[in-house]
Enzyme design. Structure first.
Site, PDB file in Angstrom:
ATOM      1  N   LYS A  43       0.727  -1.249   0.026  1.00 11.10           N
ATOM      2  CA  LYS A  43       0.075   0.079   0.054  1.00 11.10           C
ATOM      3  C   LYS A  43       0.841   1.382  -0.052  1.00 11.10           C
ATOM      4  CE  LYS A  43      -3.256  -1.126  -0.636  1.00 11.10           C
ATOM      5  NZ  LYS A  43      -3.495  -1.848  -1.848  1.00 11.10           N
ATOM      6  N   THR A  47       1.636  -0.056  -7.350  1.00 10.66           N
ATOM      7  CA  THR A  47       0.993   0.127  -8.700  1.00 10.66           C
ATOM      8  C   THR A  47       1.479   1.268  -9.416  1.00 10.66           C
ATOM      9  OG1 THR A  47      -0.810  -1.128  -7.652  1.00 10.66           O
ATOM     10  CG2 THR A  47      -1.305  -0.361  -9.844  1.00 10.66           C
ATOM     11  N   PHE A  76       4.247 -10.286 -10.000  1.00 14.07           N
ATOM     12  CA  PHE A  76       4.551 -10.445  -8.390  1.00 14.07           C
ATOM     13  C   PHE A  76       5.291 -11.556  -8.077  1.00 14.07           C
ATOM     14  CE2 PHE A  76       1.641  -9.744  -4.355  1.00 14.07           C
ATOM     15  CZ  PHE A  76       2.608  -9.599  -3.734  1.00 14.07           C
ATOM     16  N   LYS A 101       7.620  -7.124  -9.403  1.00 14.90           N
ATOM     17  CA  LYS A 101       7.249  -6.456  -8.021  1.00 14.90           C
ATOM     18  C   LYS A 101       7.296  -7.426  -6.971  1.00 14.90           C
ATOM     19  CE  LYS A 101       2.586  -6.333  -5.986  1.00 14.90           C
ATOM     20  NZ  LYS A 101       1.219  -6.170  -6.022  1.00 14.90           N
ATOM     21  N   HIS A 103       7.251  -7.522  -2.259  1.00 15.20           N
ATOM     22  CA  HIS A 103       6.919  -6.706  -0.863  1.00 15.20           C
ATOM     23  C   HIS A 103       7.795  -7.267  -0.060  1.00 15.20           C
ATOM     24  CE1 HIS A 103       3.356  -4.693  -2.191  1.00 15.20           C
ATOM     25  NE2 HIS A 103       2.590  -5.609  -2.459  1.00 15.20           N
ATOM     26  N   SER A 133      -4.895   2.489   4.658  1.00 12.05           N
ATOM     27  CA  SER A 133      -5.035   1.816   3.360  1.00 12.05           C
ATOM     28  C   SER A 133      -5.089   0.240   3.204  1.00 12.05           C
ATOM     29  CB  SER A 133      -4.025   2.193   2.366  1.00 12.05           C
ATOM     30  OG  SER A 133      -3.833   1.846   0.879  1.00 12.05           O
ATOM     31  N   LYS A 253      -8.371   6.202  -2.550  1.00 14.91           N
ATOM     32  CA  LYS A 253      -8.156   7.758  -2.420  1.00 14.91           C
ATOM     33  C   LYS A 253      -7.154   8.517  -3.039  1.00 14.91           C
ATOM     34  CE  LYS A 253     -11.337   8.570   1.376  1.00 14.91           C
ATOM     35  NZ  LYS A 253     -11.506   9.163   2.927  1.00 14.91           N
TER      36      LYS A 253
HETATM   37  P1  A3P Z   1      -5.262   4.387  -0.675  1.00 10.65           P
HETATM   38  O1  A3P Z   1      -5.645   3.173  -0.257  1.00 10.65           O
HETATM   39  O2  A3P Z   1      -4.619   5.300   0.371  1.00 10.65           O
HETATM   40  O3  A3P Z   1      -5.836   5.148  -1.548  1.00 10.65           O
HETATM   41  P2  A3P Z   1      -0.052  -0.369  -3.792  1.00 10.65           P
HETATM   42  O4  A3P Z   1      -0.233  -0.159  -5.352  1.00 10.65           O
HETATM   43  O5  A3P Z   1       1.258  -0.471  -3.192  1.00 10.65           O
HETATM   44  O6  A3P Z   1      -0.870  -1.303  -3.293  1.00 10.65           O
HETATM   45  O7  A3P Z   1      -0.694   1.083  -3.273  1.00 10.65           O
HETATM   46  C1  A3P Z   1      -2.197   1.222  -3.112  1.00 10.65           C
HETATM   47  C2  A3P Z   1      -2.288   2.750  -2.694  1.00 10.65           C
HETATM   48  O8  A3P Z   1      -1.614   3.640  -3.702  1.00 10.65           O
HETATM   49  C3  A3P Z   1      -3.620   3.306  -2.759  1.00 10.65           C
HETATM   50  O9  A3P Z   1      -3.998   3.917  -1.399  1.00 10.65           O
HETATM   51  C4  A3P Z   1      -3.891   3.773  -4.134  1.00 10.65           C
HETATM   52  O10 A3P Z   1      -5.275   4.463  -4.066  1.00 10.65           O
HETATM   53  C5  A3P Z   1      -2.754   4.530  -4.057  1.00 10.65           C
HETATM   54  N1  A3P Z   1      -2.545   4.907  -5.411  1.00 10.65           N
HETATM   55  C6  A3P Z   1      -2.506   4.115  -6.611  1.00 10.65           C
HETATM   56  N2  A3P Z   1      -2.313   4.791  -7.819  1.00 10.65           N
HETATM   57  C7  A3P Z   1      -1.935   5.959  -7.255  1.00 10.65           C
HETATM   58  C8  A3P Z   1      -1.875   7.173  -8.100  1.00 10.65           C
HETATM   59  N3  A3P Z   1      -1.487   7.227  -9.305  1.00 10.65           N
HETATM   60  N4  A3P Z   1      -1.849   8.388  -7.328  1.00 10.65           N
HETATM   61  C9  A3P Z   1      -1.847   8.425  -6.109  1.00 10.65           C
HETATM   62  N5  A3P Z   1      -2.010   7.415  -5.193  1.00 10.65           N
HETATM   63  C10 A3P Z   1      -2.286   6.113  -5.922  1.00 10.65           C
HETATM   64  C1  EST Z   2      -1.501  -9.128  -2.523  1.00  2.28           C
HETATM   65  C2  EST Z   2      -1.049  -8.406  -1.855  1.00  2.28           C
HETATM   66  C3  EST Z   2      -0.640  -7.006  -2.268  1.00  2.28           C
HETATM   67  O1  EST Z   2      -0.098  -6.019  -1.911  1.00  2.28           O
HETATM   68  C4  EST Z   2      -0.808  -6.768  -3.643  1.00  2.28           C
HETATM   69  C5  EST Z   2      -1.751  -7.751  -4.260  1.00  2.28           C
HETATM   70  C6  EST Z   2      -2.241  -7.243  -5.713  1.00  2.28           C
HETATM   71  C7  EST Z   2      -2.612  -8.618  -6.574  1.00  2.28           C
HETATM   72  C8  EST Z   2      -3.473  -9.266  -5.580  1.00  2.28           C
HETATM   73  C9  EST Z   2      -2.364 -10.080  -4.509  1.00  2.28           C
HETATM   74  C10 EST Z   2      -2.023  -8.962  -4.028  1.00  2.28           C
HETATM   75  C11 EST Z   2      -3.438 -10.933  -3.692  1.00  2.28           C
HETATM   76  C12 EST Z   2      -4.051 -12.161  -4.451  1.00  2.28           C
HETATM   77  C13 EST Z   2      -4.827 -11.708  -5.763  1.00  2.28           C
HETATM   78  C14 EST Z   2      -3.980 -10.608  -6.632  1.00  2.28           C
HETATM   79  C15 EST Z   2      -4.758 -10.361  -7.742  1.00  2.28           C
HETATM   80  C16 EST Z   2      -5.521 -11.706  -7.993  1.00  2.28           C
HETATM   81  C17 EST Z   2      -5.138 -12.434  -6.858  1.00  2.28           C
HETATM   82  O2  EST Z   2      -5.933 -13.615  -6.336  1.00  2.28           O
HETATM   83  C18 EST Z   2      -5.966 -11.072  -5.129  1.00  2.28           C
END
Ligand code: A3P
Ligand code: EST
Length: 288
Positions: A43, A47, A76, A101, A103, A133, A253
């Site tokens: 989070k 992405t 991932f 990607k 974590h 988040s 958000k």
């Molecule tokens: P929020 O839940 O606070 O909105 P990750 O990709 O590491 O899972 O992170 C997801 C978080 O990044 C979410 O935060 C998502 O809305 C935010 N996010 C994704 N794309 C974004 C962008 N282009 N600009 C700002 N925040 C973004």
């Molecule tokens: C798990 C942890 C994380 O931080 C991001 C994501 C994004 C993609 C997710 C995965 C995950 C959990 C497992 C899924 C996947 C997309 C399809 C799959 O089942 C939900």
């Protein structure tokens, strides 16, 4: 698929239970010299950075980045759910140059990434917004353990028992590595403040040279609004039974400071205490 199972410890780090099946292949994973790794605590803007980097590799061509969903373009590493190709299988079948990607905390990254001296970008985000988040993400994506109430989840976050473990260990672990030439350490809050400045840093790090109009295009295509509306970045193609965007959208958000809408005064004090204690032994600091 096994849903809502508690996390399982791998070398002391709690992992999404179904991912653990593939752990040996993750550890043995063979990185290639020109691989680009995106690593984050969940989070923290994974992405967002993934889309920026793929656009840079594609020279800003949004037709090319629309070729597939973000989780296919940037596989991932530790991903593994039953009856689906695993992250390592997908990556092994991909031709170079790969975007990867992960974590994983720094100590669990497969050795080959260090041996091959791969370029790695780390994105960090302040713990209050990460917590909020991550809680919403647990609710909408059933691969995660049941988060319980927000109060219960906050305690687990502070204890470091949520999936991927302690936020502070993660951000500090990677921070210690930031002086290596092959690592770029960035902040979500900086990306929000001046996206083009941060995009330029990434371009330079990737040893690319792109004209101003392309940088502008990359910026416009990676705003929160653009990525929320883009089917290839908003995770809308995942079945609702796995990720339920009506509970909370993946693109939720996209701001700094949403924690102010969620935390009680007492919860905020707990997190301030946590932050003060955990960050007393580092020069790393965050904006809230
Ligand atoms: P929020 O839940 O606070 O909105 P990750 O990709 O590491 O899972 O992170 C997801 C978080 O990044 C979410 O935060 C998502 O809305 C935010 N996010 C994704 N794309 C974004 C962008 N282009 N600009 C700002 N925040 C973004
Ligand atoms: C798990 C942890 C994380 O931080 C991001 C994501 C994004 C993609 C997710 C995965 C995950 C959990 C497992 C899924 C996947 C997309 C399809 C799959 O089942 C939900």
């Amino acid at each position: 698929m096994a849903n809502r199972s508690p996390a399982i410890l791998v070398n002391g780090i709690p992992m999404i239970s179904v991912f653990v099946e593939n752990w040996e292949n993750v550890q043995r994973f063979q990185a290639r010299e020109d691989d680009l790794l995106i690593n984050t605590y969940p989070k923290s803007g994974t992405t967002w950075m993934s889309e920026i980097m793929d656009l840079i590799l594609c020279g800003g061509d949004t037709e090319k980045t629309k070729r597939a969903a973000i989780f296919e373009r940037v596989p991932f590493l530790e991903y593994a759910v039953p009856d689906m190709p695993t992250g390592t299988e997908i990556l092994n079948g991909l031709k170079s140059r790969r975007l990867i990607k992960s974590h994983l905390p720094v100590q669990l990254l497969p050795a080959s990434f260090w041996e091959k001296n791969c370029k790695m970008i780390y994105v960090a985000r302040n713990p209050k917004d990460v917590l909020v988040s991550y809680y919403h993400f647990h609710q909408m994506a059933i691969v995660h353990p049941d988060p319980g109430t927000f109060e219960e989840y906050l305690q687990e976050f502070i204890n470091g028992t949520v999936c991927i473990g302690s936020w502070s260990h993660h951000v500090k672990g990677w921070w210690k590595k930031r002086h290596q030439r092959n690592i770029l350490y960035l902040f979500y809050e900086d990306l929000l403040e001046d996206p083009k400045r941060e995009i330029r840093k990434v371009i330079k790090f990737m040893e690319k040279d792109l004209p101003e109009d392309v940088i502008e295009k990359i910026h416009q295509s990676t705003t929160f609004k653009a990525m929320k509306e883009n089917k290839m970045t908003n995770y809308s193609s995942i079945p609702t039974s796995v990720m339920d965007h009506t509970i909370s959208p993946f693109m939720r958000k996209g701001i700094c400071g949403d924690w102010k809408n969620q935390l009680t005064v007492a919860q905020n004090e707990l997190l301030d205490e946590y932050y003060k204690k955990e960050m007393s032994d580092t020069d790393l600091s965050f904006r809230f």
